[in-house]
Structure formats: C-alpha cells, structure tokens
Design a protein around this motif. Structure first.
Motif, mmCIF file in Angstrom:
data_model
loop_
_atom_site.group_PDB
_atom_site.id
_atom_site.type_symbol
_atom_site.label_atom_id
_atom_site.label_comp_id
_atom_site.label_asym_id
_atom_site.label_seq_id
_atom_site.Cartn_x
_atom_site.Cartn_y
_atom_site.Cartn_z
ATOM 1 N N PRO A 205 0.799 -1.221 0.000
ATOM 2 C CA PRO A 205 0.000 0.000 0.000
ATOM 3 C C PRO A 205 0.831 1.271 0.000
ATOM 4 O O PRO A 205 0.306 2.364 -0.228
ATOM 5 C CB PRO A 205 -0.809 -0.111 1.291
ATOM 6 C CG PRO A 205 0.056 -0.932 2.193
ATOM 7 C CD PRO A 205 0.767 -1.908 1.300
ATOM 8 N N GLY A 206 2.123 1.138 0.269
ATOM 9 C CA GLY A 206 2.998 2.306 0.296
ATOM 10 C C GLY A 206 4.332 2.000 -0.337
ATOM 11 O O GLY A 206 4.726 0.832 -0.499
ATOM 12 N N GLU A 207 5.054 3.049 -0.698
ATOM 13 C CA GLU A 207 6.371 2.911 -1.312
ATOM 14 C C GLU A 207 7.458 3.178 -0.276
ATOM 15 O O GLU A 207 7.545 4.286 0.262
ATOM 16 C CB GLU A 207 6.514 3.893 -2.473
ATOM 17 C CG GLU A 207 7.874 3.843 -3.149
ATOM 18 C CD GLU A 207 8.040 4.924 -4.201
ATOM 19 O OE1 GLU A 207 9.148 5.029 -4.771
ATOM 20 O OE2 GLU A 207 7.073 5.681 -4.463
ATOM 21 N N PRO A 208 8.298 2.175 0.041
ATOM 22 C CA PRO A 208 9.391 2.414 1.000
ATOM 23 C C PRO A 208 10.363 3.448 0.431
ATOM 24 O O PRO A 208 10.677 3.415 -0.765
ATOM 25 C CB PRO A 208 10.068 1.046 1.124
ATOM 26 C CG PRO A 208 9.098 0.067 0.543
ATOM 27 C CD PRO A 208 8.292 0.802 -0.477
ATOM 28 N N MET A 209 10.819 4.346 1.268
ATOM 29 C CA MET A 209 11.771 5.372 0.832
ATOM 30 C C MET A 209 12.954 5.387 1.783
ATOM 31 O O MET A 209 12.797 5.629 2.982
ATOM 32 C CB MET A 209 11.092 6.748 0.804
ATOM 33 C CG MET A 209 9.941 6.844 -0.178
ATOM 34 S SD MET A 209 9.278 8.527 -0.324
ATOM 35 C CE MET A 209 8.713 8.806 1.357
ATOM 36 N N THR A 210 14.132 5.106 1.239
ATOM 37 C CA THR A 210 15.361 5.169 2.023
ATOM 38 C C THR A 210 16.435 5.837 1.181
ATOM 39 O O THR A 210 16.467 5.692 -0.042
ATOM 40 C CB THR A 210 15.853 3.761 2.425
ATOM 41 O OG1 THR A 210 16.350 3.078 1.273
ATOM 42 C CG2 THR A 210 14.743 2.942 3.055
ATOM 43 N N VAL A 211 17.314 6.581 1.848
ATOM 44 C CA VAL A 211 18.429 7.223 1.153
ATOM 45 C C VAL A 211 19.570 7.366 2.144
ATOM 46 O O VAL A 211 19.360 7.646 3.328
ATOM 47 C CB VAL A 211 18.012 8.591 0.566
ATOM 48 C CG1 VAL A 211 17.531 9.544 1.654
ATOM 49 C CG2 VAL A 211 19.141 9.209 -0.245
ATOM 50 N N THR A 212 20.787 7.145 1.681
ATOM 51 C CA THR A 212 21.955 7.264 2.549
ATOM 52 C C THR A 212 22.512 8.683 2.482
ATOM 53 O O THR A 212 22.312 9.408 1.500
ATOM 54 C CB THR A 212 23.059 6.275 2.141
ATOM 55 O OG1 THR A 212 23.601 6.669 0.881
ATOM 56 C CG2 THR A 212 22.516 4.854 2.049
ATOM 57 N N LEU A 213 23.239 9.041 3.515
ATOM 58 C CA LEU A 213 23.879 10.355 3.543
ATOM 59 C C LEU A 213 24.918 10.463 2.431
ATOM 60 O O LEU A 213 25.097 11.537 1.842
ATOM 61 C CB LEU A 213 24.517 10.588 4.912
ATOM 62 C CG LEU A 213 24.924 12.026 5.248
ATOM 63 C CD1 LEU A 213 23.732 12.980 5.157
ATOM 64 C CD2 LEU A 213 25.537 12.084 6.650
ATOM 65 N N ASP A 214 25.589 9.354 2.133
ATOM 66 C CA ASP A 214 26.557 9.364 1.028
ATOM 67 C C ASP A 214 25.868 9.712 -0.292
ATOM 68 O O ASP A 214 26.421 10.460 -1.114
ATOM 69 C CB ASP A 214 27.234 7.999 0.905
ATOM 70 C CG ASP A 214 28.183 7.715 2.056
ATOM 71 O OD1 ASP A 214 28.599 8.680 2.728
ATOM 72 O OD2 ASP A 214 28.491 6.534 2.295
#
Length: 617
Positions: A205-214
């Motif tokens: 039902p949702g889109e996972p969102m992850t991002v690294t500081l790099d």
C-alpha cells in the motif's frame, strides 16, 4: 461479505475430488454470495475444471474452495455489488490462479449479462502481460504501458476494449497526483472506471523510501552554483542528520517549498548519482524520518502509493501466505479480506542446505569455491535438467560463467536466472532440480521502511518493532517464488511432484529455520558439496563468528566472546586464532580482525557488511 464464513465447512464443497465433475451443482458455494451456479463464476470454474482435466491437474477440496472464492468475488465486481476491500488470495504457485484469471476473462466477454462490464489487470512485469494476454487469446483487449512494442500487441485502444492490461508502476504513477484511480481516464472503458480490478502478484500500500547520507552528498556539487541558498540549507539539513543518534526521528525542512524548487527542476540540473539522489530525497522533505546509523548513515520513511479508491481489488499473490507485509496491513491498516487458502503439500520436495553465507558479498570473496560446489552437485545427476538462481554478475565475478567453466560435459541441461528475475517466468516449470546459489538480501533500512508502509506507521508515529518479522517474510517470499520456477510448482493430488532443491544459506541468517513453514511437508537436510577443512575448536570458532555476523552484519565480535563460547582459556585461543586454515576460512567470508586504524574495538568483523549492510540485487 465475509468470504471466510461464506463457504462453510470444507467437506460441503461440490468439487471435493480431483478435477471434479462438470455436472456437479455449485449452489452451495455461490448461493451465500447471491450468485447463481450458472452465472459468471460458475461458468469460469466449469471451464477451469475442463481445462485441468485435460492435462491431469488435480486439486484438493480446499484448493477448489480458494479458487471458487476468487471467482465469486470477481463476479460480484462485474455485477457492481462487491463491497470495497482488498481481497487477497494466497493459493500457492501452480494451484491455478493464473488459469482462473484467463478463464474468467474469457467468460466475462462471453456473458450476455455483463456486456457493459470491464476489467483491468495490473501485472508486476511487462513480460507477464504478454504471457497472460497470449494464453487468454482474447478477441479484444488493450495494453497500457510505457513500452510501445508491448502496447502494439493490443487489438483495441484502452477506452474501447473491455479488457485492459497495465502494470503496477503505471497505476501508481498515473494516480499519484490525484490519489484517485477512478479519476484517471486512461484506465476507463466507455468513459467510466473499470469495475473488475485484478492485481497480479505482490501489493504494497505504500512505497518504501530510504536514502543514505553518502547518496545525498552527491547533490550539492551539482546545484551549489545555480541554487546556492537551497544548497546552503541542504548542508544544514545534512548536519542535522549527522548529529542524530541511531533510531532518532527528525523532521526534515520542506526545502523545495521554502525555495520554490521542484523535483522536476532539480532533476534537470543534475546527472547520474545526483539525479538519483534527488528522486530519493524529494518525497522526504517536510516529513519526519527515522535515522539509522548501523551501516551507512541513512534516513527512511514511506509514502502512500495506492490510490484511495482502487478498492474493491483482487490481489493474486502466493507469497501472501508467508510475507509479513500482509499481516501488518491486516493488523494495522485493515480494509483487507483474506480469501480461503489451502495448504499445498511439498512432501515430494527434498531441500538440502549448504550452511554458508549466501549474500552477494560472500560471492565477492569466494565465488570460485561456491561455483565448484554447485558444479559438483549438478554432475551428480548429469542427465537431468537443472535451474540455477544466482546473483547478477559484477565486475568481480560472473557466477554463470564460473559454473559453466566447471561443467566438462557442457551446460545445455542447465538454465540460469538471476535474482530479480526469479519470479518472472514459468519457462522452467518442468525442471526438477533447482539450486538457489545464495539468497536475495536487502538493506535493513528497506525492511523497516517496507514494514512501516505496510502497517501505515510512518516515522512520525514512533518506533517500529517488526523489522525482523518483515525481513523473514521477504526471505520466505523470495525463496518460495524462486523454487517454484521449477517443477515443484506442479500438483499431483494436492502434492508437488518429486523435486530437489539446494539452497546456500547460513543458519545464522535464520533462513534454514523458515523452510518448514515455506514448504510444509518437505524433507530438509544438509548439503555439503565441498568438504569442511576445519575441525574441532577451529570449526566451532569459525561457525560462531560467521553466525554472529550473519545475524548482525554490524557486529564486532570480541576475542573474549569467542573463547568463552568455546569454553577454553585465553592462552589456548591464541593457537586457534593463529591457525592458517581458520584465518583463511574467515578471509574467504570477508571477515578479518580489526586493526588500530579501523577505529573499532579489537575483534572479528566484516568491514564491507559493517559499513554497507547486505547488498541488494
């Protein structure tokens, strides 16, 4: 309409034996739904019975219950009487969900009572659209994807065809701005929203969102000259992330709104990794995010990805039986009804497990040894067909080439498919031997974000407690789908045929313990194609260290923890520590001892996995 209660006791089902009898009444199944046995669902099941009888596909009573439930819900959709909900069928691969879909579409177009009814089938992959459309052999259908060649197989334009094939991604993208499926005219038939909505394979039902500081740090270099004020504030936001502790939840400033700087503008000004980072961070601006520091510093949350008015929708996903995402959705979001399922017996399946690391990093360090073990196993049955599911080739190793090089008699009977394509084809459905050369792992942040999306628990709601549950479910999902590319997907009186599977997975990952749940009735044993070179305390110490790192890749295991586990004196452990074979075995896993320059306490660690976590194919 509570489907679980509708069908009553299993022994009341009129198709209780094998392929069933086409003359048998379906009234006991459909009357509680307000459906006639000679209606659309009944016609679908009778056609399905005839098809199954033609190629000896026999189901248990409970499996027919599950298929009848799907057909019944689809008919109520076509009738315009289906309550809004997400209906989930988790019947195992090979039971017949896709065949049911094919026959339903045919019967829908034939039905004189449903001449105005239309359907949309949302597939996970474009090649699945081609396969289903070809098998269904429909006179009139449309295709709506971003692939002009695929769209060209259609026989009509979308607004003129009662059957429309599209992709998950197309639905999510077209509905993102309006959050409405029914408002998007591209999905309409004859100017109206389609009534029958089928979602083939996994739904989130949702889109996972992850991002690294790099990843985020690639943005300023390309924007600083043209957007100095925005970039200055972006640097401040980076400082905010750096100063946060593990697990902290922080609110990111809405810099695009403050600086009137849209994602589209930012993407036009950036290239390569910076453009990718823009796509990852823009949806997170103005939101509360969770900070994770166990590997690289990362932030995570999710955004809703399904239109609010997509319901009622039928989800056909065999993995719903083993994935925690559906459990979390059901417990926290609600609005889901699981249809009757059935336990498929895997008594014909033998699974042997090679107790060693199966992540991509393990292949980076020791692909040649693993390839040797796989090739030796294939040679034990040289005249049979084999399927090898493996990690994608990198600059460091090409596993397919390594295995083929070791098969002296050639490899015509050996097929290869990479993780990421392991759930996309039935081309290998007659192959009795399947090797999972490793397992697909994802970063821990992805598991948490996926769980939050499933449960509707954004970072702003507080801590998330079910990451382990999600990880296990995603492993189970990948293994079920991969093994069921082979002949194990077939049915013989409710059981899979004689099949063999070989899986590389260390017990510390928790994967071997999942196999009994994924494949009920299967025989599970040890696979040891390459003899162990360690014995006694060196073997025990090696297994302990590897097991700890498999369970927690960010671990640094102090020497004292190891010799206490061995129950030996510190001085005696020195000899084990210096043992050449012991050190070589650890090195083949990518495990070393920390040094003064590592800024870590003394101990054993896996530097690559410590900083980067499990790699994602």
């Amino acid at each position: 309409m509570l489907i679980r209660e509708t069908f009553g006791p299993a022994d009341a089902h009129p198709m209780a034996h094998g392929g069933g009898d086409n003359s048998t009444s379906l009234s006991e199944v459909f009357t509680p739904l307000g459906l006639a046995e000679d209606g659309l669902a009944g016609a679908t099941l009778k056609a399905l019975q005839g098809s199954f009888a033609g190629f000896g596909h026999s189901l248990t009573r409970e499996m027919w219950d599950g298929l009848a439930a799907v057909a019944g819900v689809l008919e109520t959709m076509a009738n315009g009487t289906c309550p809004k909900s997400v209906y989930v069928s988790s019947l195992d691969p090979g039971v017949g969900k896709t065949q049911l879909l094919v026959h339903f579409l045919r019967e829908l177009l034939r039905s004189p009572d449903h001449r105005g009814a239309s359907a949309v089938i949302c597939a996970n992959r474009k090649d699945q659209i081609r396969a289903i459309a070809t098998e269904a052999g429909l006179d009139q259908f449309a295709v709506l994807t971003g692939d002009d060649d695929l769209n060209a197989i259609a026989t009509a334009d979308p607004n003129e065809a009662r059957i429309l094939f599209t992709t998950h991604q197309m639905v999510e993208a077209r509905c993102r701005n309006s959050n409405s499926f029914e408002a998007v005219s591209a999905f309409h038939y004859d100017g109206r929203p389609r009534m029958v909505r089928i979602w083939d394979e996994a739904m989130l039902p949702g889109e996972p969102m992850t991002v690294t500081l790099d990843e985020l740090h690639t943005i300023p270099a390309e924007l600083r000259g043209r957007r100095p004020r925005f970039t200055a504030d972006l640097d401040k936001m980076f400082d905010q992330i750096v100063q946060a502790d593990e697990g902290d939840r922080i609110e990111l400033p809405n810099l695009p709104r403050i600086h009137e700087f849209t994602e589209r503008e930012a993407r036009r000004m950036t290239t390569g990794q910076a453009a990718k980072a823009v796509e990852l961070i823009w949806p997170l601006f103005g939101r509360t995010v969770t900070v994770r520091r166990r590997y690289r510093v990362s932030i995570l949350d999710y955004r809703e990805s399904l239109p609010a008015d997509l319901q009622p929708v039928m989800v056909l996903d065999a993995s719903a039986r083993v994935r925690a995402t559906y459990d979390l959705w059901e417990r926290h979001r609600g609005g889901m009804q699981r249809l009757p399922s059935a336990t498929k017996s895997y008594a014909g399946l033998t699974i042997d497990v090679w107790d060693r690391g199966g992540g991509k990093d393990a292949f980076f360090y020791d692909a040649a040894t693993i390839a040797e073990g796989v090739a030796k196993t294939i040679k034990t049955r040289p005249d049979e067909d084999w399927l090898v599911v493996h990690h994608k080739a990198t600059a460091d190793f090409d596993f397919e080439k390594l295995v083929k090089k070791r098969l002296s008699t050639g490899a015509d009977n050996v097929k290869f498919v990479t993780w990421g394509r392991h759930d996309a084809t039935n081309d290998f459905a007659r192959i009795p031997n399947v090797i999972l050369a490793g397992v697909l792992f994802k970063p821990e942040t992805t598991y948490e974000a996926t769980g939050r999306a499933s449960a509707a628990l954004p970072s702003a709601s507080g801590a998330f407690e079910w990451t382990d549950e999600v990880r296990r479910g995603e492993h189970a999902h990948g293994i079920l789908q991969a093994l069921c590319r082979g002949s194990v997907r077939h049915l013989q009186n409710g059981c899979c045929p004689v099949s063999r599977a070989f899986i590389i997975a260390h017990k510390g990952s928790g994967i071997p313990a999942l196999l009994e749940k994924i494949f009920p009735g299967a025989s599970i044993g040890e696979w040891l194609p390459i003899p162990k070179v360690l014995r006694g305390h060196t073997e025990t110490a090696f297994d302990y260290i590897v097991g700890r790192i498999e369970a927690d890749p960010s671990a640094v295991i102090a020497p004292a923890e190891v010799y206490k586990h061995l129950d030996v004196a510190k001085d005696n452990f020195k000899d084990i520590r210096r043992h050449k074979a012991f050190r070589a075995a650890l090195a083949a896993y990518g495990i070393t001892e920390t040094t003064d320059g590592d800024d870590q306490p003394p101990g054993f660690w896996h530097p690559c996995r410590y900083y980067f976590g499990d790699d994602d194919d």
